[in-house]
Scaffold this active site. Sequence first.
Site, short mmCIF file in Angstrom:
data_model
loop_
_atom_site.label_atom_id
_atom_site.label_comp_id
_atom_site.label_asym_id
_atom_site.label_seq_id
_atom_site.Cartn_x
_atom_site.Cartn_y
_atom_site.Cartn_z
N HIS A 157 21.66 -5.02 9.88
CA HIS A 157 22.83 -5.75 9.40
C HIS A 157 23.51 -6.37 10.61
O HIS A 157 23.88 -5.66 11.55
CB HIS A 157 23.81 -4.84 8.67
CG HIS A 157 24.97 -5.58 8.07
ND1 HIS A 157 24.98 -6.02 6.76
CD2 HIS A 157 26.15 -5.99 8.62
CE1 HIS A 157 26.12 -6.66 6.53
NE2 HIS A 157 26.84 -6.65 7.63
N CYS A 158 23.68 -7.68 10.60
CA CYS A 158 24.26 -8.39 11.74
C CYS A 158 25.66 -8.88 11.39
O CYS A 158 25.82 -9.74 10.53
CB CYS A 158 23.38 -9.58 12.12
SG CYS A 158 24.04 -10.53 13.53
N PRO A 159 26.70 -8.35 12.05
CA PRO A 159 28.06 -8.81 11.74
C PRO A 159 28.30 -10.26 12.12
O PRO A 159 29.16 -10.93 11.53
CB PRO A 159 28.94 -7.87 12.59
CG PRO A 159 28.04 -7.37 13.68
CD PRO A 159 26.68 -7.30 13.09
N ASN A 162 27.42 -11.96 9.19
CA ASN A 162 28.04 -11.32 8.03
C ASN A 162 27.04 -11.09 6.89
O ASN A 162 27.31 -11.38 5.73
CB ASN A 162 29.22 -12.17 7.52
CG ASN A 162 30.05 -11.45 6.46
OD1 ASN A 162 30.19 -10.23 6.50
ND2 ASN A 162 30.58 -12.19 5.50
N ASN A 163 25.88 -10.57 7.24
CA ASN A 163 24.86 -10.33 6.24
C ASN A 163 23.76 -9.46 6.83
O ASN A 163 23.66 -9.32 8.05
CB ASN A 163 24.24 -11.65 5.75
CG ASN A 163 23.58 -11.53 4.39
OD1 ASN A 163 23.56 -10.47 3.77
ND2 ASN A 163 23.02 -12.63 3.91
#
Length: 306
Positions: A157-159, A162-163
């Site tokens: 999950h990559c902030p 945002n996904n």
Amino acid sequence: TMQSSGHRFRDVEHHPLLAENDSYDSSSSEADMAERVWFIRDGCGMVCAIMTWLLVVYADFVVTFVMLLPSKDFWYSLINGVLFNCLAVLALSSHLRTMLTDPGAVPKGNATKEYMDNLQLKPGEVIYKCPKCCSIKPERAHHCSICKRCIRKMDHHCPWVNNCVGEKNQRFFVLFTMYIALISAHALILCGFQFFSCVRGQWTECSDFSPPVTVILMIFLCLEGFLFLTFTAVMFGTQIHSICNDETEIERLKSEKPTWERRLRWEGMKSVFGGQPSLLWINPFAGFRIRRLLLRAKKGGPEFSV
């Protein structure tokens, strides 16, 4: 774990009720949700995504208005300006598509008795249920605590986007890291030429801004460019390595032994980027339909409210 002893589904994509479209017949509400615009309402992720856009816009401002427009060399300014802005548009487009594309979410709450009966399991078959989102968990799927869903071939999950990065949006994430790395390298090269030009000539003539302001703006751009280049280049290399080895980052960190048949390196690339090598591989607009997006936006709001 829900089981009746025996073996587990080896290839869920070929199962009639666990296809890639992530919808199932027993619930029309899930089919409706699949038509909605995908967006994760996570505060940290939204802040990081906005910061990403602001940093790219800042870099574009410094490159265009501090370094290129004041230059006396018309062709130098034109070529570098067009190149940098095209790369910036491609980078932000890739970011948007990564953020707004369903990464491969498994239908939430589909582990119902009715749905289990529809699977028509043979004696000895085993399926896995996620206790967190109450869904039937396909092979290589992992639960994301931020998305509140199980994601097929979840890498991480990559902030910043945002996904989750998963089966359906990994291509756009790879393009995002590639284009950010390219514009960062381009910005650093332009900063080097600009410093050399200003030092050799007059600082008051090499920019429309005062010398102190010019220096501060360019120093910040150099720091941003170096950090982004390092981060995205490493991430790009990691993603390509994972694709070629047909192994997600989660699987690598957990040292999971592959129970699936791994694709050959070239087959892995074609699977993620789609078809034979072409310019479409590096085009973040490929497959994008504005009319479909508008229709989805009218049907309902964001899929998630996290």
